[in-house]
Design a protein around this motif. Structure first.
Motif, PDB file in Angstrom:
ATOM      1  N   LEU A 104      35.980  59.861  46.671  1.00 47.51           N
ATOM      2  CA  LEU A 104      35.613  58.696  46.845  1.00 47.51           C
ATOM      3  C   LEU A 104      36.952  57.651  46.578  1.00 47.51           C
ATOM      4  O   LEU A 104      37.737  57.953  45.748  1.00 47.51           O
ATOM      5  N   THR A 105      36.935  56.609  47.393  1.00 43.90           N
ATOM      6  CA  THR A 105      37.970  55.801  46.971  1.00 43.90           C
ATOM      7  C   THR A 105      37.631  54.071  47.387  1.00 43.90           C
ATOM      8  O   THR A 105      37.011  54.121  48.481  1.00 43.90           O
ATOM      9  N   PHE A 106      38.105  53.196  46.698  1.00 41.15           N
ATOM     10  CA  PHE A 106      37.725  51.921  47.202  1.00 41.15           C
ATOM     11  C   PHE A 106      39.242  51.354  47.555  1.00 41.15           C
ATOM     12  O   PHE A 106      40.194  51.686  47.401  1.00 41.15           O
ATOM     13  N   HIS A 107      38.991  50.138  48.779  1.00 45.13           N
ATOM     14  CA  HIS A 107      40.257  49.708  49.278  1.00 45.13           C
ATOM     15  C   HIS A 107      40.830  48.701  47.920  1.00 45.13           C
ATOM     16  O   HIS A 107      39.854  48.274  47.210  1.00 45.13           O
ATOM     17  N   PRO A 108      41.920  48.756  47.806  1.00 45.64           N
ATOM     18  CA  PRO A 108      42.677  47.902  46.579  1.00 45.64           C
ATOM     19  C   PRO A 108      42.169  46.408  46.834  1.00 45.64           C
ATOM     20  O   PRO A 108      41.721  45.902  45.704  1.00 45.64           O
ATOM     21  N   TYR A 109      42.170  45.832  47.753  1.00 44.22           N
ATOM     22  CA  TYR A 109      42.033  44.379  48.048  1.00 44.22           C
ATOM     23  C   TYR A 109      40.339  44.069  48.591  1.00 44.22           C
ATOM     24  O   TYR A 109      40.358  42.765  48.512  1.00 44.22           O
TER      25      TYR A 109
END
Length: 1343
Positions: free
Chosen positions: A1314-1319
């Protein structure tokens, strides 16, 4: 303008590329739960966060990996200054001299020729003498003598012979005498035919009979046959063009044709008559050629506004001497030379200009004056012509500049003549022309017309008054690029700047060093001229002076490095001038506070010394006596990779000494026995230093280490071979003996029959080398100070006794490989005492490490080094079972005395079909067709008894190493096959680029950076103030087609791109807005071999199909625990500090500074367990958190002395590994979220040192991934049970994602990452079924 200041300001802003577009970023700790993605790429500009209150805390401040060294390390090999090609074209082919001048005057004063009708009044003057003012015979003699004096002004050293009104016989004799006297030099033949008829259409000129009753013709072909070549003819007569036409015909059908070096100058075309106006002298053509200033001024007076006030007689009284530039006549002559040279350079083709204006002083003067003749005579409807023909120049605008200068000089003339003590005012001509040149420099470029003032700049260098300005402008011009240097050299600047090195004027020193730097960066061949003229001492003095800027002294070091590069005379001259002591003194003095630690300066001090003692024993002895190895060793830990690489180069070239004494049984200097111990000490210290940089983070440095080790291996071939042999000696207790019959050699071509000649040395093999096998235990570390221990410890020694390899393929590898310790007939060839065995073992280990390097170029170099000591790696081919065993041959297990010599066991066949030996064996089970890296897997002994150099250079193996058969061929030819260092050539490239002007694209980069920072800040604010989101709106879905599912994923900060990688490190890049696959490539060369080795590879341009470039590669984890098969590396990147943290199955956390490409710290993890998750704070540089396999969590801060801030064990229910860890959004340094495999997510505030303040039981026993958003108050966790949960920071569950975004909406697969977008509020999820989905906020529209 201080060039130094300009350079200093320029040097501080070396061009940097931002990595945001070119490399993918790693944001979250869970990304690094495996190191897979650490290889996708490194830094992104925007991996940091911002808050509206303290926005700078989030903005990236560190740019890394954008230096020139990252541009093309893997690609093309650099080339240094050339000594051929484009270059030496500027050198005058062969300087010539006119040695003899024949003057033939046919005036027959008082008798007019029959074909001339004279006007009245008529031109009468010959050589400015009126023939009718004295008796005809006396007039003739006076004119002859005067003409001779006029020519002598241009070539005083020639012999002058004059024939007045001669016969054919006399001319023949004259020509033969001149040719004899001139030998191979040029002869000038001047013919004045004013008293005879015009030349004939057949090309005959007229002379007299003895009694002057007849004109006798002389065919031009006869004249040519007497004078031969090289020659120059001047014909001053009417219809002179006839002769040129006849000459051309002669050359057309002449056998030698164009090879004849004949130059002709003729006063007019074939149909023209000479001007008869009394305004001109009768010999106007000769007057232009021999007395140009007088002729030009007289002609100009007639047309000038000053003509009323000027009297012709004043022109003859111009004060001064022609060769004294401080007088009026001298300055006029100087300006005239500059103008005519400039016109010629701008109008003539390059080769013609070189031939006519730079080869022969007299020819150059005549042609400059010929341009004046063309201008003056065309005004009288007469066209002088030449062979070779010149383009018309009479209307060139530089003549206007001459007219103006002449007018200014003439206007001073009356007052100067009246008062001899009056001050003469110099002309503004040169100042104005330099200003014009400066204007060109501000606006010109390679693609515009070259600056026409270049030849004038050359002339100005002669004058002290203008010299400094001219040199500075010239420096600016040369800085525009190699094309500019070539232009300046072709104008003829070289002898001038060479001469200037004899001046002692202090203000010229910096600019002269700069100019020479530019010249030598283009053309190395100038080294010879510099040494011949003693120019090297100028640069040594400059290097030693304290006033100059360090980067200017770096230029002096560069110039000296080029002087000694492969040039023995230069090396000797520099040693005599004490260069070694100057450089070593500067290096010893370079304390951190000192300005001398300028990296460019250090870099070139290293390269200069390395080149000075490269293959030059005398210099090496001086260096060792001066303790050079100890002075260079500290440079190996300098922060700049370039400096480290150059220091390795300098140490490596010192090593060759051992090589020499090893191979030649005569030592250097004769008494080498006494200083042998000194040499050995020095070699040991050098090799120790080299081994300490084997694990360096920069490929530039490791490449140099490989080259240096190859020199060492070459010098110590025998000892290294025996150590290598011992590593592969099969032991009775080895598992290998139970494998199927391993191998036998077909002896058909191995020279096996005559192996008995080696029996005397067999005791080397059969003596028990057991002591060597324990080397690994005695010396666990390759590095002296224990900072970094070796990356391949001798583990699993039961299976592979003594093999320095312990990876997952040990069991299938074929470690029964033997090497002969007898080093192929060079046993008695060496006089050097061996170093201690431990040192050799460490060297072999280091070579193996390099052969497995993540950078292909270095791995290739490492393999070449191994092949020098008799170990080769090949690409394994799955073989058919064709064992080819011959009965009675010694087999692997039988202990024969010749075991080391004749046996090899390998299930590879020789990779190059035309080698003398082949190995055929049944495959070991199970056969694995993979590319084998590392020793136990793919090394085998190569029998080099019959190797021939050309055979070895086999394209299939990529190994050019006939070095193995050291006995037969000469040392020199083998030596040329050693891998060559590239750091010198690569570093030279710096000086051929513009140094004074910042690169053009910096504004564009700044604009892009500002735009991105603005984007980041706006989106950070949105995230911080967003209402809580369920994130259950799937906006994109992508089937990656990975067989094993996605191992890790990454969202790019500034472009709609998602990057995914699988177990085997296949990387795919996808644009989720356009739903297009942008690129797909393998992270390393053997994807089917699932290795987790902690290697990091950083790529750029990866989002363009097949255009990805490897920026750098290094092994981030060194010294793993014994018995570990897979390193399970975890890595995270901190944009602000430029640090990369790496750990895995090791007891420490490696801290890499990617700006320095250096391991700056190895932080003890203070735990027996391995780290399973790492997260670096994106707000507080130097802070990071680690989750361990036993469920504990630790926070570190590298800015504190003890590093570890605190440790806690939040996951207590079941001891399971920490799967994910991350810092909570915001600026709080101690708030952490940690998730364990057991399914619980703990929220910690580590400052309070107590248990978690919040626990969420998210998934029972199946949690596989955690993501924490950098700025929004939201976290997500994934489960192997095919669902994703989204929580707020308060612990409330915001949503659950179970179904895919498709028509039938099946369930998602087991979540793997899983990963979120930085911004932005975007979540990307990868599943074991190779599908990747991207989810947005409920209320956001599908993008």
């Amino acid at each position: 303008m201080a060039l130094g200041d300009l350079m200093a300001s320029r040097y501080s802003q070396s061009s940097v590329v931002h990595l945001d577009e070119c490399s993918s970023s790693h944001e979250d700790g869970d990304l690094f739960s495996q190191r897979r993605d650490s290889e996708t790429a490194s830094s992104s500009h925007g991996n940091a966060t911002a808050s509206t209150t303290t926005s700078m805390a989030y903005l990236p401040q560190n740019k890394v990996l954008g230096e020139p060294r990252h541009e093309a390390f893997e690609g093309c090999l650099p080339t240094g200054p050339s000594d051929s090609g484009l270059v030496s074209k500027w050198r005058p082919k062969d300087r010539m001299k006119t040695g003899c001048v024949a003057l033939v005057l046919c005036l027959n004063i008082s008798v007019d020729p029959p074909d001339v009708i004279k006007i009245s009044p008529c031109a009468r003057m010959e050589c400015w003498i009126d023939p009718f003012s004295m008796a005809p015979q006396k007039a003739l003699e006076t004119i002859g003598k005067t003409l001779s004096i006029q020519y002598e002004r241009w070539q005083p050293k020639a012999r002058y012979k004059c024939q007045l009104d001669p016969t054919v016989e006399e001319v023949k004799k004259l020509c033969n005498t001149c040719r004899r006297a001139a030998k191979s030099e040029r002869v000038l033949f001047h013919y004045n035919g004013h008293g005879v008829p015009k030349p004939t259409a057949n090309g005959e000129i007229w002379l007299f009979n003895r009694s002057y009753t007849q004109y006798i013709p002389l065919p031009i072909s006869d004249l040519d046959s007497w004078l031969k070549t090289p020659s120059i003819y001047v014909f001053d007569c009417s219809a002179a063009g006839m002769i040129i036409n006849a000459f051309n015909e002669l050359n057309d059908w002449g056998a030698s044709g164009s090879s004849r070096d004949c130059i002709l100058l003729a006063a007019c075309e074939a149909h023209e008559t000479l001007p008869q106006s009394a305004d001109f002298p009768a010999d106007v053509f000769t007057s232009c050629l021999t007395t140009p200033i007088k002729m030009a001024l007289r002609w100009f007076c007639k047309r000038s506004l000053l003509r009323e006030s000027l009297d012709y007689s004043l022109i003859d009284k111009i004060p001064g001497r022609q060769n004294d530039r401080k007088t009026l006549l001298g300055e006029l002559n100087w300006i005239f030379t500059a103008v005519t040279d400039t016109i010629a350079w701008n109008v003539l083709p390059h080769d013609l200009f070189q031939k006519l204006f730079r080869q022969d002083l007299l020819v150059a003067s005549l042609f400059r004056n010929f341009l004046l003749a063309e201008r003056i005579m065309r005004a009288a409807n007469c066209s002088p012509i030449s062979y070779p023909m010149l383009p018309p120049t009479h209307l060139h605008h530089m003549w206007d500049a001459w007219d103006m200068a002449a007018e200014i000089c003439l206007s001073q003339l009356p007052s100067l003549i009246e008062d001899p003590n009056a001050e003469f005012l110099p002309s503004p001509f040169f100042t104005e022309q330099l200003t014009a040149f400066e204007v060109w420099l501000d606006h010109g470029s390679e693609h515009k017309k070259p600056p026409e003032q270049l030849p004038i700049v050359l002339q100005v260098l002669l004058s002290q008054g203008h010299r400094f300005r001219a040199l500075v402008l010239l420096g600016r011009f040369l800085d525009m690029g190699p094309w500019a240097v070539d232009l300046a050299l072709s104008v003829g600047i070289f002898p001038y700047v060479l001469k200037l090195l004899q001046t002692t004027t202090p203000e010229l020193r910096q600019i002269l060093v700069f100019i020479w730097t530019k010249i030598l960066a283009l053309d190395k061949s100038c080294q010879v001229d510099l040494v011949k003229d003693g120019g090297h001492t100028y640069f040594i003095r400059f290097l030693d002076s304290m006033e100059a800027y360090p980067e200017q002294r770096a230029m002096a070091a560069f110039v000296l490095a080029v002087i000694v590069d492969g040039h023995r005379r230069g090396q000797e001259a520099c040693i005599e001038a004490g260069l070694i002591h100057v450089c070593l003194k500067l290096l010893q003095g370079s304390t951190p506070s000192d300005a001398q630690t300028d990296p460019l300066f250090l870099q070139w001090l290293c390269l200069c010394m390395g080149k000075l003692w490269e293959d030059f024993a005398e210099a090496q002895i001086i260096a060792l006596q001066a303790d050079a190895p100890a002075i260079y060793a500290p440079l190996l830990s300098e922060p700049q990779p370039e400096v480290r690489a150059c220091a390795v180069f300098a140490l490596g070239t010192l090593l060759d000494m051992g090589g020499d004494s090893c191979r030649d049984s005569v030592g250097v200097g004769g008494d080498e026995e006494c200083d042998d111990d000194e040499k050995i000490k020095a070699e040991i210290s050098i090799v120790r230093s080299l081994l300490s940089v084997v694990p360096d983070g920069s490929p530039l440095v490791r490449a140099e280490v490989a080259v240096a080790l190859s020199r060492f291996a070459f010098g110590h071939n025998k000892h290294l071979k025996s150590i290598a042999a011992a590593y592969w000696k099969p032991q009775p207790n080895s598992l290998l003996n139970s494998l199927p019959s391993l191998a036998h050699i077909s002896s058909s071509s191995s020279g096996y029959g005559n192996s008995n000649q080696y029996t005397p040395h067999a005791n080397i093999v059969s003596s028990q080398i057991g002591s060597l096998l324990r080397v690994g235990n005695d010396n666990p570390s390759v590095v002296r100070d224990g900072r970094v221990s070796t990356s391949s410890p001798l583990a699993n020694s039961g299976i592979m006794h003594g093999s320095p390899l312990s990876d997952d393929s040990s069991l299938h590898s074929d470690s029964g490989i033997l090497n002969d310790a007898v080093s192929n007939g060079v046993v008695n060839h060496s006089r050097s005492k061996p170093l201690d065995n431990a040192m050799y073992s460490q060297c072999v280990l280091a070579m193996c490490t390099l052969a497995k390097d993540p950078s292909p170029r270095i791995a290739n170099l490492g393999r070449r080094v191994l092949s020098i000591i008799g170990i080769e790696q090949v690409v394994a081919k799955p073989l058919k079972s064709s064992s080819g065993v011959h009965s009675g041959e010694p087999t692997t297990s039988s202990p024969t005395p010749l075991a080391g010599l004749a046996r090899s066991s390998s299930w590879f066949e020789m990779n190059s079909g035309h080698l003398p030996l082949t190995f055929r064996t049944p495959p070991v089970s199970p056969p694995r067709p993979n590319y084998l890296t590392g020793m136990g897997m793919g090394m085998r002994r190569v029998y080099s008894l019959e190797f021939r150099p050309h055979v070895l250079n086999s394209p299939e193996t990529g190994l050019a190493d006939p070095l193995l058969g050291a006995g037969g061929s000469s040392g020199a030819s083998e030596r040329s096959l050693l891998p060559q260092s590239t750091i010198y050539n690569w570093s030279c490239g710096y000086f051929s680029k513009p140094l004074l002007t910042p690169s053009d694209d910096s504004e564009e980069i700044v604009a892009r950076r500002e735009e991105r920072e603005k984007f980041a800040l706006e989106h950070i604010a949105k995230c911080q103030h967003s209402s809580v989101s369920k994130l259950n709106n799937p906006i994109a879905s992508w089937d990656t087609r990975f067989e094993t599912g996605s191992k890790t994923i990454l969202l790019q900060p500034f472009s709609p791109i998602v990057i995914a990688a699988d177990e085997s490190e296949r990387i795919r890049i996808w644009n989720y807005e356009d739903a297009t696959l942008l690129n797909s490539f393998d992270n390393h060369d053997f994807p089917e071999k699932g290795i987790t080795d902690g290697n990091i590879r950083i790529w750029k341009d990866y989002n363009v199909k097949n255009k990805q470039k490897r920026v750098t590669a290094f092994s981030s984890i060194q010294g793993h625990k014994p018995g570990v098969r897979s390193l399970n590396a975890v890595v995270d990147w901190q944009q602000q500090s430029g640090y990369l943290y790496a750990s895995g199955e090791i007891s420490s956390i490696m801290l890499w500074d990617l700006d320095k490409e250096q391991l700056v710290n190895s932080i003890a993890s203070s735990s027996d367990c391995s780290i399973s998750a790492l997260a670096a704070s994106q707000v507080h540089g130097g802070q990071f958190a680690a989750g361990f396999v036993d469920g504990s969590v630790r926070l570190y801060d590298i800015r504190t002395p003890e590093m570890l801030v605190c440790a806690t064990r939040p996951h207590k229910q079941k001891v399971e590994r920490v799967v994910g860890i991350g810092f909570q959004p915001g600026l709080d340094p101690a708030k952490i979220v940690s998730a364990s495999q057991a399914g619980d997510i703990q929220f910690l505030d580590i400052r309070s040192h107590r248990d978690a303040y919040l626990t969420i039981e998210a998934h029972r026993g199946s949690l596989t991934a955690l993501a924490v958003h950098r700025h929004a108050p939201v976290i997500a966790s994934g489960s192997a049970k095919q669902l994703i949960k989204v929580f707020s920071l308060e612990g409330g569950q915001l949503g659950t994602i179970r179904y895919q975004h498709t028509f039938m909406a099946p369930k998602i697969g087991p979540v793997s990452c899983l990963t979120f977008h930085p911004y932005q509020l975007l979540l990307a999820a990868g599943a074991a079924d190779a599908c990747i989905s991207i989810y947005a906020d409920d209320n956001s529209q599908a993008r």
